[in-house]
Scaffold this motif. Structure first.
Motif, PDB file in Angstrom:
ATOM      1  N   GLY A   1       8.290  -0.153  -5.129  1.00 16.44           N
ATOM      2  CA  GLY A   1       6.930   0.014  -4.616  1.00 16.44           C
ATOM      3  C   GLY A   1       5.936  -1.008  -5.152  1.00 16.44           C
TER       4      GLY A   1
ATOM      5  N   GLU B   1       9.712   5.124   3.040  1.00 16.56           N
ATOM      6  CA  GLU B   1      11.124   5.225   2.646  1.00 16.56           C
ATOM      7  C   GLU B   1      12.074   4.741   3.741  1.00 16.56           C
TER       8      GLU B   1
ATOM      9  N   PRO C   1       2.847   0.172  -0.491  1.00 17.28           N
ATOM     10  CA  PRO C   1       4.300   0.308  -0.547  1.00 17.28           C
ATOM     11  C   PRO C   1       4.893   0.720   0.801  1.00 17.28           C
ATOM     12  N   TRP C   2       6.141   0.257   1.034  1.00 15.38           N
ATOM     13  CA  TRP C   2       6.834   0.577   2.278  1.00 15.38           C
ATOM     14  C   TRP C   2       7.178   2.054   2.357  1.00 15.38           C
TER      15      TRP C   2
ATOM     16  N   SER D   1      11.681  -1.436  -3.193  1.00  9.50           N
ATOM     17  CA  SER D   1      12.176  -0.094  -3.536  1.00  9.50           C
ATOM     18  C   SER D   1      11.418   0.492  -4.731  1.00  9.50           C
TER      19      SER D   1
END
Ligand code: HEM
Length: 76
Positions: free
Chosen positions: A50, A60, A57-58, A48
Motif C-alpha cells: 500500500g 485488493e 492504495p490499490w 501490495s
C-alpha cells in the motif's frame, strides 16, 4: 484466459504513476522493463504493502490481478 501486460496490467497505471515513477527508473508503461521478474516483484511489493501509489492504495482486486499476472509468467 491468461492475463497480459498490454490488456490487463498497463491499464492499472495512471498517467501520473507512469510520469512520477519514470524519473526513478521504474518504467510502469514499458513491457520489457515490467516483465523482468525482479522489477515486477518490486512493483508488486509497493502496491501490495500500500505504499504506492502514495495516498491512494490499490483495491485488493487490482493487487490480486497483478499477482495473478506474475504467477502466470508475466505474459506480454
Ligand atoms: C501504481 C503506481 C506506483 C507504483 C507501482 C510505484 C512503485 C514504486 C516502487 C517500486 C518504488 C521503489 C523504487 C526503488 O526503490 O527503486 C517507488 C518509489 C517511489 N515512488 Fe512510486 N510508484 C507508484 C506511484 C507513484 C506516484 C504517483 C508517485 C508520486 C506522486 C510516486 C513517488 C515515489 C517516490 C517519491 C519514491 C521514492 C521513495 C523512496 O525512495 O523513499 N510513486 N515507487
Amino acid at each position: 484466459m491468461a492475463l497480459s501486460f498490454a490488456k490487463d496490467i498497463r491499464p492499472l497505471f495512471r498517467e501520473e504513476d507512469v510520469d512520477c515513477m519514470s524519473s526513478y527508473g521504474v518504467l510502469l508503461d514499458d513491457p520489457a522493463w515490467m516483465r523482468v521478474p525482479a522489477n515486477a516483484q518490486s512493483v508488486y511489493g509497493a502496491v501490495s504493502n500500500g505504499s504506492m501509489p502514495p495516498g491512494s492504495p490499490w483495491p485488493e482486486e487490482q493487487v490480486k490481478t497483478f499477482k495473478r499476472w506474475m504467477d502466470e509468467g508475466l505474459a506480454a
